[in-house]
Write a protein that holds these residues in place. Structure first.
Motif, short mmCIF file in Angstrom:
data_model
loop_
_atom_site.label_atom_id
_atom_site.label_comp_id
_atom_site.label_asym_id
_atom_site.label_seq_id
_atom_site.Cartn_x
_atom_site.Cartn_y
_atom_site.Cartn_z
N TYR A 43 8.70 3.56 -29.91
CA TYR A 43 7.90 3.69 -28.70
C TYR A 43 7.42 2.32 -28.22
N TYR A 90 0.41 3.26 -18.86
CA TYR A 90 1.37 3.99 -19.68
C TYR A 90 0.65 4.46 -20.94
N CYS A 143 1.99 -1.09 -22.79
CA CYS A 143 1.42 0.08 -22.11
C CYS A 143 0.23 -0.31 -21.24
N ILE A 144 -0.59 -1.21 -21.74
CA ILE A 144 -1.79 -1.60 -21.00
C ILE A 144 -1.46 -2.61 -19.91
N SER A 197 -0.23 5.11 -24.59
CA SER A 197 0.16 4.41 -25.81
C SER A 197 0.50 5.36 -26.95
N ASP A 198 0.20 6.64 -26.78
CA ASP A 198 0.50 7.64 -27.80
C ASP A 198 1.95 8.09 -27.65
N SER A 222 5.05 -0.73 -27.13
CA SER A 222 3.88 -1.33 -27.76
C SER A 222 2.64 -1.10 -26.91
N GLU A 223 1.50 -1.14 -27.56
CA GLU A 223 0.25 -0.92 -26.83
C GLU A 223 0.02 -2.01 -25.80
N PHE A 224 0.44 -3.23 -26.12
CA PHE A 224 0.28 -4.34 -25.16
C PHE A 224 1.06 -4.04 -23.89
N ARG A 246 -6.79 4.78 -16.55
CA ARG A 246 -7.44 3.61 -17.12
C ARG A 246 -8.95 3.80 -17.00
N ASN A 269 7.47 -1.34 -29.95
CA ASN A 269 7.00 -1.65 -31.29
C ASN A 269 8.19 -1.94 -32.20
#
Length: 551
Positions: free
Chosen positions: A434, A292, A440-441, A294-295, A436-438, A281, A457
């Motif tokens: 995969y 985590y 992962c962050i 996000s890719d 979601s970006e939310f 981070r 997603n």
């Protein structure tokens, strides 16, 4: 929006014919009509989506390329103390019988619980010997992680449990090296040079649960070289490598290890990596904080990047072993229990073919991560088997990968076509969705069993057509194995059954009986040297198709 809200907003646009005939087919028109009539709120964007259409054409099934079957190369058993557990032994026997891995990797060999000092000053190898005998008895080749790794149980980002007091003791690297040498001598004296020469030995740098190292790259490479030369002097044919480099760390750090090897003109037998989808981070330093990745292609991109750095050092072996590869290191992430475990294993395995020589799946059983809070049948453990020995999606995928041949006809993204050169063809497909970006962050955000798939997603169904050409005319039997949320996923079956905390033995047996991928069979006549296979894949679905010529 709800249907009522949609109708009020679009009064001027009759739903009966919202688009000109030239721009919408009958299928979409029907979906739109169904949407207008339904009483439950749905997303209009998802209800109008068409399945992805993909066509795979194999021009000539006779053109094959041999690949390394990395999908059967290694299973991580966890810390060697696990092998004293009867349940672990039973699960390991089942895994080896149904999948059949080559290496069984065990950690913590240098920990005092396994090889401890006797009062006379000598080491006590009793537990260690029993562990090795267990592996050999079921046909697994021992792969020993000779790194000092305290047995941390990482429940979450903020909860790390060291089960032993050893986790807090200062690390004496010189004593660890001496212990390593003593273990190697003992292995030779007990199991014989011929047997031990088949084994794998991995030496990694010391790190804590936050990936902080206690030795510089320079100091580690010198210690690594000394241990390597000692082992190779006694066992010239054994494979010895390291440093078990974590993909989360920067490429610049990896370059430091390679530069030190070049400086010493030192090349291990293989370069080992540890691959979990985590990245730093931004803006954090001590302890380092991870999120985590996000890719969805993080693992393959990082592996390719490190391989390119390795190519800049031609004097160092280009054999790459990913000895620890999994969905997470945290043992309370419910995502580990979903169908994502299967598609993650499958997709990354297919993409790593030809990129790595060994792939070590993480890991055998949820028993390794049991703690006081692990009362339920599933609790987010990283195993391919539950604590009761029930098969999770990762197990089912690896078992079916074990059926396929390493004579590759087509390898592309999420697809693999192979043959056994006896008029039998194997097709592997998956529909990968995969996180979601939310999510992962914000890994700390709570997800429950009921909404665990909201972490991903939105994904569409995928329509795949595979066309095989230049195959022998005749009658073919097509067997299809389907793993998705409806068939073969223990978590989804448990949710549907009823999320009970305390299950009775007959409940466990029920899951053992019912949780299996779906199997279908049909016959197809081939008259013109071509067969076309069509498959409709749900999100998170893995599919294995076997096509065999009937005699």
């Amino acid at each position: 929006v709800s249907p009522g809200e949609y109708r009020r907003t679009h009064k001027a646009s009759p739903l009966a014919d919202p688009l000109p005939d030239s721009s919408v087919n009958e299928s979409i028109r029907q979906q739109l009509l169904n949407f207008a009539q339904t009483s439950s709120p749905v997303s209009i964007s998802s209800s109008l989506q068409q399945p992805q259409q993909q066509l795979l054409v194999v021009e000539d099934v006779r053109k094959v390329t041999k690949v390394v079957p990395i999908w059967k190369s290694m299973i991580n058993i966890g810390f060697s103390t696990n092998l004293s557990n009867y349940s672990i032994q039973s699960q390991l026997n089942m895994v080896q019988k149904e999948i059949g891995f080559h290496y069984g990797r065990i950690q913590g060999v240098l920990n005092s619980e396994v090889v401890s000092h006797h009062s006379s000053g000598e080491f006590n190898y009793s537990t260690f010997d029993r562990n090795i005998e267990q592996l050999l008895s079921i046909g697994l080749v021992p792969f020993l992680d000779l790194s000092f790794r305290p047995n941390y149980n990482i429940l979450s980002e903020s909860t790390i449990i060291p089960p032993t007091s050893e986790s807090h003791e200062p690390v004496d690297l010189a004593a660890i090296s001496n212990k390593l040498n003593a273990i190697v001598r003992h292995c030779i004296n007990t199991f014989g040079t011929s047997e031990v020469s088949r084994w794998g030995f991995e030496i990694g740098y010391h790190q804590d649960a936050f990936l902080r190292t206690t030795e510089t790259p320079r100091d580690f490479i010198r210690r690594f070289q000394n241990s390597y030369l000692y082992i190779k002097t006694l066992l010239p044919n054994a494979i010895v490598g390291g440093p078990c480099f974590n993909l989360t760390l920067s490429a610049a750090r990896f370059e430091e290890y390679l530069a030190e090897m070049d400086l010493l003109k030192f090349s291990p037998d293989f370069i080992s990596l540890s691959a979990f989808p985590y990245q730093f981070r931004a803006g954090t330093t001590n302890p380092p904080e991870f999120v985590y990745a996000s890719d969805p292609d993080f693992i393959i991109k990082r592996t390719n990047a490190l391989r390119q750095l390795l190519a800049n050092h031609p004097s160092i072996s280009n054999a790459v072993y990913i000895t620890a590869f999994g969905t997470d290191v945290k043992t309370r992430n419910l995502v580990n229990d979903t169908c994502f475990q299967a598609t993650y294993f499958l997709r990354n395995t297919l993409r790593l073919i030809g990129k790595v020589d060994v792939l070590g799946y993480w890991q055998l059983s949820d028993i390794d991560s049991e703690h006081l809070d692990a009362m339920r049948i599933l609790f987010g453990g990283t195993g391919i088997l539950s604590k009761h020995g029930l098969k999770k999606p990762g197990f089912s995928v690896l078992k079916r990968l074990g059926y396929i041949s390493n004579d590759c006809i087509l390898q592309k993204d999420d697809y693999l076509v192979t043959t056994n050169s006896s008029n039998t063809y194997y097709i592997v497909l998956c529909n990968y969705a995969y996180l979601s970006e939310f999510f992962c962050i914000n890994l700390t955000s709570a997800i429950t069993l009921e909404n665990v798939y909201s972490a991903f997603n939105n994904a569409d169904e995928k329509s795949v057509t595979v066309q095989l050409n230049h195959i022998k005319p005749g009658k073919y039997r097509i067997n299809t194995s389907i793993l998705n949320r409806d068939f073969g996923c223990l978590l989804d079956t448990w949710i549907h059954y009823g999320i009970l905390d305390n299950l009775q033995p007959q409940d466990i047996q029920y899951f053992r009986d019912i949780v299996h991928p779906q199997r279908q069979a049909e016959y197809v006549e081939c008259e013109n040297g071509a067969i076309e296979i069509r498959a409709q894949l749900m999100p998170h679905e893995s599919r294995f198709i076997e096509i065999t010529l009937e005699i």
